[in-house]
Design a protein around this motif. Sequence first.
Motif, mmCIF file in Angstrom:
data_model
loop_
_atom_site.group_PDB
_atom_site.id
_atom_site.type_symbol
_atom_site.label_atom_id
_atom_site.label_comp_id
_atom_site.label_asym_id
_atom_site.label_seq_id
_atom_site.Cartn_x
_atom_site.Cartn_y
_atom_site.Cartn_z
ATOM 1 N N THR A 85 0.803 -1.225 0.000
ATOM 2 C CA THR A 85 0.000 0.000 0.000
ATOM 3 C C THR A 85 0.838 1.278 0.000
ATOM 4 O O THR A 85 0.463 2.266 -0.637
ATOM 5 C CB THR A 85 -0.940 0.028 1.218
ATOM 6 N N SER A 86 1.974 1.265 0.689
ATOM 7 C CA SER A 86 2.806 2.470 0.785
ATOM 8 C C SER A 86 3.929 2.498 -0.244
ATOM 9 O O SER A 86 4.402 3.565 -0.611
ATOM 10 C CB SER A 86 3.393 2.603 2.195
ATOM 11 N N GLY A 87 4.363 1.325 -0.686
ATOM 12 C CA GLY A 87 5.422 1.266 -1.678
ATOM 13 C C GLY A 87 6.685 0.638 -1.128
ATOM 14 O O GLY A 87 6.941 0.653 0.084
ATOM 15 N N GLN A 88 7.485 0.104 -2.038
ATOM 16 C CA GLN A 88 8.713 -0.591 -1.670
ATOM 17 C C GLN A 88 9.709 0.321 -0.959
ATOM 18 O O GLN A 88 10.497 -0.114 -0.124
ATOM 19 C CB GLN A 88 9.362 -1.179 -2.937
ATOM 20 N N GLN A 89 9.653 1.624 -1.277
ATOM 21 C CA GLN A 89 10.610 2.566 -0.692
ATOM 22 C C GLN A 89 10.410 2.768 0.807
ATOM 23 O O GLN A 89 11.263 3.338 1.479
ATOM 24 C CB GLN A 89 10.552 3.918 -1.414
ATOM 25 N N PHE A 90 9.278 2.292 1.326
ATOM 26 C CA PHE A 90 8.992 2.463 2.751
ATOM 27 C C PHE A 90 9.313 1.208 3.569
ATOM 28 O O PHE A 90 9.008 1.167 4.761
ATOM 29 C CB PHE A 90 7.526 2.850 2.953
ATOM 30 N N VAL A 91 9.921 0.203 2.946
ATOM 31 C CA VAL A 91 10.230 -1.033 3.672
ATOM 32 C C VAL A 91 11.206 -0.771 4.808
ATOM 33 O O VAL A 91 10.978 -1.193 5.946
ATOM 34 C CB VAL A 91 10.806 -2.096 2.702
ATOM 35 N N VAL A 92 12.293 -0.073 4.523
ATOM 36 C CA VAL A 92 13.300 0.192 5.557
ATOM 37 C C VAL A 92 12.707 1.049 6.671
ATOM 38 O O VAL A 92 12.962 0.814 7.857
ATOM 39 C CB VAL A 92 14.541 0.868 4.946
ATOM 40 N N VAL A 93 11.899 2.034 6.289
ATOM 41 C CA VAL A 93 11.240 2.896 7.279
ATOM 42 C C VAL A 93 10.345 2.055 8.191
ATOM 43 O O VAL A 93 10.342 2.224 9.418
ATOM 44 C CB VAL A 93 10.401 3.988 6.581
ATOM 45 N N SER A 94 9.602 1.136 7.583
ATOM 46 C CA SER A 94 8.688 0.289 8.345
ATOM 47 C C SER A 94 9.441 -0.624 9.308
ATOM 48 O O SER A 94 9.031 -0.793 10.461
ATOM 49 C CB SER A 94 7.843 -0.544 7.374
#
Length: 201
Positions: free
Chosen positions: A171-180
Amino acid sequence: MKGSLIIVGFFIAGTLCGVCLLIPADFITDSRISFYALCALMFCVGISIGNDPQTLKNFRSLNPRLVFLPVMTILGTLAGSAAVNLILTHRSLTDCLAVGSGFGYYSLSSIFITEYKGAELGTIALLANISREILTLLAAPLLAHWFGKLAPISAGGATSMDTTLPIITRTSGQQFVVVSIFHGFIVDFSVPFLVTLFCSL
């Protein structure tokens, strides 16, 4: 979702065993089973964090401003838990804050709370934190659409590094994996400290 259903299944099975007196009550109340289970759980958490060196490397590439995301998740959850205390007047403020401090980490927080405050509040913590995870899994697309890409991460709390990470990624995008993962790691780490703090007050 499957992990949540398994936990709920074990909870229901335990409740039925208690109701049907399949396990003597003295065996549970007089033993240190929950303490040993908690120690084993903390050991497994430590292994899972230490076994993934890539996680620590990814943290170095984060925008420094994103360090405030887990802080705001923690503060927002505690503020919401304090607000619930205005409705649930039969519960103390510290009880509400202890339950909220699970941040979706139902297995760890419910054992802590049961150990300190008894099975009733531990059960409430279990259900409240499972509900947080399930609502995040179901509502992540709506949260991202209405409140922005960081909303599902914050809603996931401690689970944003594991069980809710796939839906957050979609839902948020692959670029937010590290943030998550970073968010989940920090919130996850705060759970035992905050829960024991509020349980001991």
